[in-house]
Design a protein around this motif. Structure first.
Motif, PDB file in Angstrom:
ATOM      1  N   LEU A  30       0.845  -1.079   0.013  1.00  0.00           N
ATOM      2  CA  LEU A  30       0.060   0.096  -0.013  1.00  0.00           C
ATOM      3  C   LEU A  30       0.988   1.092   0.017  1.00  0.00           C
ATOM      4  CD1 LEU A  30      -2.512  -1.077   2.627  1.00  0.00           C
ATOM      5  CD2 LEU A  30      -2.929  -1.495   0.122  1.00  0.00           C
ATOM      6  N   THR A  31       1.968   1.065   0.056  1.00  0.00           N
ATOM      7  CA  THR A  31       3.131   2.236  -0.123  1.00  0.00           C
ATOM      8  C   THR A  31       2.554   3.462  -0.583  1.00  0.00           C
ATOM      9  OG1 THR A  31       5.004   0.530   0.320  1.00  0.00           O
ATOM     10  CG2 THR A  31       5.357   3.013  -0.186  1.00  0.00           C
ATOM     11  N   SER A  32       2.320   3.365  -2.116  1.00  0.00           N
ATOM     12  CA  SER A  32       2.025   4.475  -2.832  1.00  0.00           C
ATOM     13  C   SER A  32       0.575   4.554  -3.176  1.00  0.00           C
ATOM     14  CB  SER A  32       2.830   4.191  -4.278  1.00  0.00           C
ATOM     15  OG  SER A  32       2.291   2.887  -4.845  1.00  0.00           O
ATOM     16  N   ARG A  33      -0.194   3.912  -2.481  1.00  0.00           N
ATOM     17  CA  ARG A  33      -1.767   3.828  -2.690  1.00  0.00           C
ATOM     18  C   ARG A  33      -2.426   4.999  -2.034  1.00  0.00           C
ATOM     19  NH1 ARG A  33      -3.044   0.656  -6.974  1.00  0.00           N
ATOM     20  NH2 ARG A  33      -1.698  -1.395  -7.046  1.00  0.00           N
ATOM     21  N   HIS A  34      -3.461   5.667  -3.038  1.00  0.00           N
ATOM     22  CA  HIS A  34      -4.121   6.918  -2.426  1.00  0.00           C
ATOM     23  C   HIS A  34      -5.586   6.229  -2.410  1.00  0.00           C
ATOM     24  CE1 HIS A  34      -6.556  10.669  -3.005  1.00  0.00           C
ATOM     25  NE2 HIS A  34      -6.093  10.717  -1.659  1.00  0.00           N
ATOM     26  N   ALA A  35      -5.674   5.526  -1.077  1.00  0.00           N
ATOM     27  CA  ALA A  35      -6.844   4.835  -0.861  1.00  0.00           C
ATOM     28  C   ALA A  35      -7.486   4.820   0.393  1.00  0.00           C
ATOM     29  CB  ALA A  35      -6.776   3.276  -1.221  1.00  0.00           C
ATOM     30  N   LEU A  36      -8.829   4.526   0.536  1.00  0.00           N
ATOM     31  CA  LEU A  36      -9.531   4.394   2.162  1.00  0.00           C
ATOM     32  C   LEU A  36      -9.665   3.087   2.338  1.00  0.00           C
ATOM     33  CD1 LEU A  36     -10.832   5.575   4.703  1.00  0.00           C
ATOM     34  CD2 LEU A  36     -12.847   5.976   2.938  1.00  0.00           C
ATOM     35  N   LEU A  37      -9.355   2.613   3.325  1.00  0.00           N
ATOM     36  CA  LEU A  37      -9.814   1.008   3.694  1.00  0.00           C
ATOM     37  C   LEU A  37     -10.806   1.520   4.992  1.00  0.00           C
ATOM     38  CD1 LEU A  37      -6.343  -0.671   3.945  1.00  0.00           C
ATOM     39  CD2 LEU A  37      -7.859  -0.179   1.984  1.00  0.00           C
ATOM     40  N   VAL A  38     -11.796   0.726   5.120  1.00  0.00           N
ATOM     41  CA  VAL A  38     -12.750   0.598   5.975  1.00  0.00           C
ATOM     42  C   VAL A  38     -12.576  -0.746   6.866  1.00  0.00           C
ATOM     43  CG1 VAL A  38     -15.190   1.021   6.602  1.00  0.00           C
ATOM     44  CG2 VAL A  38     -14.194   2.055   4.734  1.00  0.00           C
ATOM     45  N   LEU A  39     -12.080  -0.515   7.856  1.00  0.00           N
ATOM     46  CA  LEU A  39     -11.770  -1.963   8.695  1.00  0.00           C
ATOM     47  C   LEU A  39     -13.129  -2.104   9.612  1.00  0.00           C
ATOM     48  CD1 LEU A  39      -8.137  -1.704   9.678  1.00  0.00           C
ATOM     49  CD2 LEU A  39      -9.112  -2.946   7.632  1.00  0.00           C
ATOM     50  N   ASP A  40     -13.867  -2.824   9.244  1.00  0.00           N
ATOM     51  CA  ASP A  40     -15.333  -3.209  10.119  1.00  0.00           C
ATOM     52  C   ASP A  40     -15.300  -4.222  11.035  1.00  0.00           C
ATOM     53  OD1 ASP A  40     -17.629  -2.376  10.699  1.00  0.00           O
ATOM     54  OD2 ASP A  40     -18.618  -3.557   9.155  1.00  0.00           O
ATOM     55  N   ASN A  41     -15.565  -3.887  12.208  1.00  0.00           N
ATOM     56  CA  ASN A  41     -15.651  -4.930  13.324  1.00  0.00           C
ATOM     57  C   ASN A  41     -14.181  -5.209  13.590  1.00  0.00           C
ATOM     58  OD1 ASN A  41     -18.771  -5.482  13.404  1.00  0.00           O
ATOM     59  ND2 ASN A  41     -18.182  -6.052  11.061  1.00  0.00           N
TER      60      ASN A  41
END
Length: 489
Positions: free
Chosen positions: A215-226
């Motif tokens: 994920l080093t260069s990623r422009h992202a949103l991770l939603v960690l649910d629960n």
């Protein structure tokens, strides 16, 4: 490989370094297409075509969402996305300004030209995501959703915390929807509820993402649910990501904080319930989110349902006794056709019966309140389970001194008991507030009904009730006055 699209002869609106092709739904900076969602482009077109005028918020919403009822937060989020995409405010350039109490205005000089030569560009891809389709509107969460949408791209890591059924996943998904256009590498939901072994988290992540897990260069949103049952693994991963991936954002949901570095914790409150003074006007009562949710779900269940003045007391009582808990209100409203309001209100006298009513279409842990509470209870240590059961003897709020006086024993010496109470509060099974500088703890009514059923099944209920009564008698004797029980507890 990207396909090519030919732009036909059309009017072009130019401002600053940008060329906006309304017919092709495209905005270019030089030869580079800007990533921008459809709604943002609709808003831009209205503002640019009315450059110099003030366009009201109501008019913008009516133009952009002509067949939908949407929250004002939608408009604010897309305006913010437009400003980010256009670098509004940087290097002295201004495009969109907010006119207080009036609306928005596009203030840059706009030139309209006609292009004779076709333009070839790479097609702009739709946002990448794996978010589920939302089937019902989100009620009563505009303020907190808007706050997270504004803060998350800057703070990068936020955790929504609250008890079972409070709506953490609902809020997180709404935030994710509104931020789809902001993250070039997409918005990804990683539901950890099905993971039992922390060592499986990385494999589950790899199976969910549509790109490699570097994920080093990623422009992202991770939603960690629960996250609550794999806290340590999530904490380690998030710490690593924030250190190595500067363009990554994480929004977590959990029944307790991750305690990771740079974590911003937001405790999700219940939906607001109207006070007794609001029981004389349907319009006033409908201004409270708990009532709005109940009515919307009742209408979905019973065609023609409408809220009348004579119903207000019953609906308020239902919402209040369910602590403004969205899942509880939804499950209660789903029984409106079978029980009617009076029957539903009466059923709350046996709150545990409501816990077992459910909906088959939800994920297993949200099919019933009992299942949602099971999820938390089964992850407690045996000692934590015992303390939760024993504390259910308190009908109202209680202090730590009261807890020690009623349930402390050889197995639960005071220091151990204090630690257990604080851990249960951290896990959102108890709420805590400061009263005159002293912390007071209390259960949600549904959580207490669940714990009380466990206590009764254990065979210890009667002994705890006697201990509780004895403590109250001692407290009254020491105080020398007849204090209400809730002040003693």
């Amino acid at each position: 490989m990207n396909s090519l699209r030919e732009l036909t002869r059309d009017a072009v609106l130019r401002f600053g370094p940008y060329a906006f092709h309304p017919g092709q739904r495209l905005i270019l900076e030089g030869d580079r297409p800007l990533r921008m969602g459809g709604r943002a482009l609709d808003i831009l077109q209205v503002l640019v075509e009315r450059a110099g005028d003030v366009v009201s918020k109501d008019e913008l919403i009516a133009r952009v969402w002509p067949t939908s009822v949407v929250e004002e937060i939608n408009l604010r989020v897309h305006i913010a996305a437009l400003r980010r995409a256009l670098c509004d405010g940087q290097n002295g350039e201004r495009y969109i300004v907010n006119i207080p109490q009036r609306g928005y205005s596009f203030i840059a000089l706009v030139q309209r030209t006609l292009e004779d030569t076709p333009v070839f560009i790479d097609c702009v891809h739709s946002p990448q995501h794996n978010l589920p389709a939302r089937l019902t509107p989100v009620t009563g969460r505009d303020s907190i959703v808007g706050s997270i949408v504004r803060q998350l791209p800057v703070r990068r890591f936020m955790t929504l915390v609250g008890p079972a059924g409070i709506g953490k996943t609902t809020v997180a998904l709404r935030v994710a929807e509104l931020l789809l256009q902001h993250y070039q590498d997409g918005v990804w939901l990683i539901d950890l509820a099905s993971i039992n072994d922390p060592s499986q988290v990385v494999d589950h992540l790899a199976n969910t993402l549509q790109f490699d897990t570097d994920l080093t260069s990623r422009h992202a949103l991770l939603v960690l649910d629960n996250c609550e049952h794999v806290l340590e693994r999530c904490r380690t991963l998030v710490d690593d990501w924030l250190a190595s991936a500067p363009r990554l954002s994480v929004l977590a949901t959990s029944r307790e904080p991750l305690l990771a570095l740079d974590e911003t914790v937001l405790r999700l409150p219940p939906l607001a319930v109207p006070p007794a003074s609001a029981l004389y006007s349907v319009a006033e009562a409908m201004g409270y989110p708990a009532v709005q949710l109940f009515v919307s779900r009742a209408r979905a269940r019973q065609q023609g349902f409408s809220l009348r003045e004579q119903d207000l007391k019953a609906v308020r009582d239902i919402c209040r006794r369910l602590d403004g808990l969205p899942l509880a209100i939804e499950l209660a409203a789903a029984q409106i056709d079978a029980l009617a309001l009076v029957g539903l209100q009466a059923q709350l006298d046996n709150c545990f019966q409501l816990l077992t009513q459910g909906r088959r279409t939800a994920v297993p842990r949200h099919q019933t309140l009992e299942a949602a509470l099971d999820w938390s209870y089964e992850r407690l240590s045996p000692l934590e389970q015992m303390v939760l059961q024993h504390l259910a003897v308190f009908k109202m709020g209680f202090t730590l001194d009261a807890a020690i006086g009623v349930i402390s024993c050889a197995v639960l010496p005071p220091m151990h008991l204090l630690a257990m109470v604080e851990r249960l509060a951290r896990k959102s099974l108890l709420s805590v507030e400061q009263v005159n500088g002293t912390p007071r703890y209390r259960f949600l009514n549904t959580t207490r009904a669940y714990a009380l059923e466990k206590l009764e099944s254990s065979g210890h209920l009667r002994a705890l009730e006697l201990s509780h009564a004895q403590y109250n008698r001692r407290a009254r004797w020491i105080s020398g006055v007849q204090l209400p029980a809730e002040l003693i507890e």
